[in-house]
Design a protein around this motif. Sequence first.
Motif, short mmCIF file in Angstrom:
data_model
loop_
_atom_site.label_atom_id
_atom_site.label_comp_id
_atom_site.label_asym_id
_atom_site.label_seq_id
_atom_site.Cartn_x
_atom_site.Cartn_y
_atom_site.Cartn_z
N GLN A 1 29.19 34.67 -1.52
CA GLN A 1 28.86 36.05 -1.92
C GLN A 1 29.53 36.32 -3.16
O GLN A 1 28.78 36.96 -4.32
CB GLN A 1 29.02 37.01 -0.82
N LEU A 2 30.81 36.11 -3.42
CA LEU A 2 31.50 36.41 -4.67
C LEU A 2 31.06 35.89 -5.78
O LEU A 2 30.37 36.27 -6.84
CB LEU A 2 32.88 36.19 -4.40
N ASP A 3 30.66 34.27 -5.66
CA ASP A 3 30.33 33.69 -6.79
C ASP A 3 28.75 34.08 -7.29
O ASP A 3 28.35 33.71 -8.46
CB ASP A 3 30.31 32.20 -6.47
N THR A 4 27.90 34.54 -6.21
CA THR A 4 26.41 34.95 -6.67
C THR A 4 26.37 36.25 -6.72
O THR A 4 25.21 36.64 -6.98
CB THR A 4 25.68 34.25 -5.56
N GLN A 5 27.29 36.63 -6.94
CA GLN A 5 27.08 38.56 -7.07
C GLN A 5 26.26 38.71 -8.32
O GLN A 5 26.56 38.44 -9.43
CB GLN A 5 28.39 39.15 -7.13
N GLY A 6 25.28 39.63 -7.93
CA GLY A 6 24.63 40.21 -9.21
C GLY A 6 23.47 39.07 -9.83
O GLY A 6 22.54 39.20 -10.54
N LEU A 7 23.35 37.92 -9.00
CA LEU A 7 22.29 36.79 -9.51
C LEU A 7 21.23 36.78 -8.60
O LEU A 7 21.19 37.19 -7.33
CB LEU A 7 23.03 35.38 -9.35
#
Length: 190
Positions: free
Chosen positions: A67-73
């Motif tokens: 979730q953190l690494d893909t936030q906003g993508l």
Amino acid sequence: IGKSTDEIIEAATQLIDQNGLNNFQLGDVAKKMNMKSPSLYNHFDGLKDLIRAVQIKTNEMLFEKLQLDTQGLEGKDGFRKLCFAYRDFYQEHSGIYETMTIPIDKNDKELKRVTLKPVRLLTKFLSTLNMREEFSIHMVRFVRSSIHGFVDLEEQENLVIQVDAEQSFNILVDMLIDGIWRKSELKCNK
């Protein structure tokens, strides 16, 4: 001084991550926590129950990382980042990752719910493709087995041919994206 259940789970998580699941014993947790082994039964019904708690924690940790690494993508960019975040998690936590390969009791609703959280995140990136639900499930299984298979081979040092593993993983992710997006276009046009 009594130890909390969360403290015991954290200690077990650390031990499994360092030493692997096959080497994990209740006595190791008790020693790490400065407890007597029978005291652990005040919190868990034995080794299997404690490992289940680590399974839950591991799935939560994976979900948080993804979730953190893909936030906003979105779309392909989010999907690509999710694949690499999954691999990063495996490389950072190969010990506890083993707990995610233990079969889940069909009646264990809490563990099933937590296990589905990372899957739903993957589904989010595929949802923009307007696939039928059944086809989407097939694609999620395809992605999970592809990435799991690669990282497992990498961890077991079974990528013995001297070609850069990073490049191989990039190609795998590119092929997943190309294949899934192309296949979804064909399915949508039928």
